[in-house]
Design an enzyme around this catalytic site. Sequence first.
Site, PDB file in Angstrom:
ATOM      1  N   HIS A  19       0.845  -1.206   0.000  1.00 35.49           N
ATOM      2  CA  HIS A  19       0.000   0.000   0.000  1.00 35.49           C
ATOM      3  C   HIS A  19       0.884   1.261   0.000  1.00 35.49           C
ATOM      4  CE1 HIS A  19      -3.208   2.710   1.097  1.00 35.49           C
ATOM      5  NE2 HIS A  19      -4.087   1.732   1.201  1.00 35.49           N
ATOM      6  N   GLU A  44      -0.625   1.220  -5.616  1.00 32.75           N
ATOM      7  CA  GLU A  44      -0.432   0.017  -4.807  1.00 32.75           C
ATOM      8  C   GLU A  44      -0.445  -1.243  -5.669  1.00 32.75           C
ATOM      9  OE1 GLU A  44      -3.650   2.482  -2.137  1.00 32.75           O
ATOM     10  OE2 GLU A  44      -3.747   0.287  -2.059  1.00 32.75           O
TER      11      GLU A  44
HETATM   12  O1  TA6 Z   1      -6.058   1.205  -0.868  1.00 30.77           O
HETATM   13  C1  TA6 Z   1      -7.078   2.167  -0.907  1.00 30.77           C
HETATM   14  C2  TA6 Z   1      -7.945   1.984   0.330  1.00 30.77           C
HETATM   15  O2  TA6 Z   1      -8.479   0.709   0.367  1.00 30.77           O
HETATM   16  C3  TA6 Z   1      -9.016   3.072   0.416  1.00 30.77           C
HETATM   17  O3  TA6 Z   1     -10.308   2.522   0.271  1.00 30.77           O
HETATM   18  C4  TA6 Z   1      -8.799   3.705   1.782  1.00 30.77           C
HETATM   19  O4  TA6 Z   1      -9.596   3.127   2.745  1.00 30.77           O
HETATM   20  C5  TA6 Z   1      -7.329   3.426   2.019  1.00 30.77           C
HETATM   21  O5  TA6 Z   1      -7.126   2.142   1.512  1.00 30.77           O
HETATM   22  C6  TA6 Z   1      -6.831   3.585   3.423  1.00 30.77           C
HETATM   23  O6  TA6 Z   1      -7.261   2.547   4.229  1.00 30.77           O
HETATM   24  P1  TA6 Z   1      -6.880   2.588   5.795  1.00 30.77           P
HETATM   25  O7  TA6 Z   1      -7.445   1.305   6.355  1.00 30.77           O
HETATM   26  O8  TA6 Z   1      -5.371   2.623   5.871  1.00 30.77           O
HETATM   27  O9  TA6 Z   1      -7.493   3.814   6.361  1.00 30.77           O
END
Ligand code: TA6
Length: 277
Positions: free
Chosen positions: A148, A252
């Site tokens: 991520h 990501e």
């Molecule tokens: O990767 C994108 C995502 O899935 C978004 O939907 C947003 O929620 C982001 O990740 C951040 O997620 P987190 O659980 O770190 O707040």
Amino acid sequence: MAATSVVVLDRGNNTTCTVNLFGATVVSWRVNNQEQLFVSKQAVFDGKRAIRGGIPFVFPQFGQWAFGPQHGFARVARWHVEKMPERLPSGDVEAVFSLMDDEFTHSMWHFQFRLTYRLILREKELHFNIGVYNPSKELTFSCQLLLHTYFKVPDVRRCQITGMHGCMFIDKTREGAVYQETREVVTINEWTDRIYQNTMQEHIITNVVSGRKMRIQKYNFPDTVIWNPWAEFAKEIPDFGDDEFPNMVCVEAGRVAAPIVLLPGTAFEASQILQVM
Ligand code: TA6
């Protein structure tokens, strides 16, 4: 849990990579003293909450999860150092981290597993080699895996991202509706949260730090998630500054659309190379 335990790969010339053992989260990658990754000024380092920035390691679940936290437990688990940073004959620096099932993971997911995470710091590149192994004699498990990555950018509105043209994507800003990407390059001028499937093996992000380009090469990671919370969602995220959204973009690399299915005694491998161009 010591929330401050970090491991630093130092290649000299102000080129370093810093890994927090909490989640094996890469929290800094500096190339000639220039930081390439975004970490929120509001990020919390309490050993409980996932670190808001850097490169959280998403496993065994991407997104919402009925049995545990969003994006799985790997990013909120304490990892082990398999191999402390070591300089290779090439001058590059390598370190290896691992995570295995334990009481904490069993409380959410009853499978045995072993993750290995090899990082190699090169002059202008950072290499990620990931192994997922199923040591069980009987049980098969399925999982998702994703890096991520939060890239630091001077102004996300000036970034262009290649490698998604013609790909189908799930748009989480439109109730998960599925569309096809018609643009040659993806730009971001609003809340963006998309799961692109079967993307190119290479992405180029323009206008990252100091106006340079960032090249992402990925292997066995068919999907690419693009995220920026923009103004409206930045306010809703407690560990993210209201005014920070212009300075980051998440690109990501992962395997999320079709889960990885691991039979007993089998393994899955994937890798990513980030290169400052
Ligand atoms: O990767 C994108 C995502 O899935 C978004 O939907 C947003 O929620 C982001 O990740 C951040 O997620 P987190 O659980 O770190 O707040």
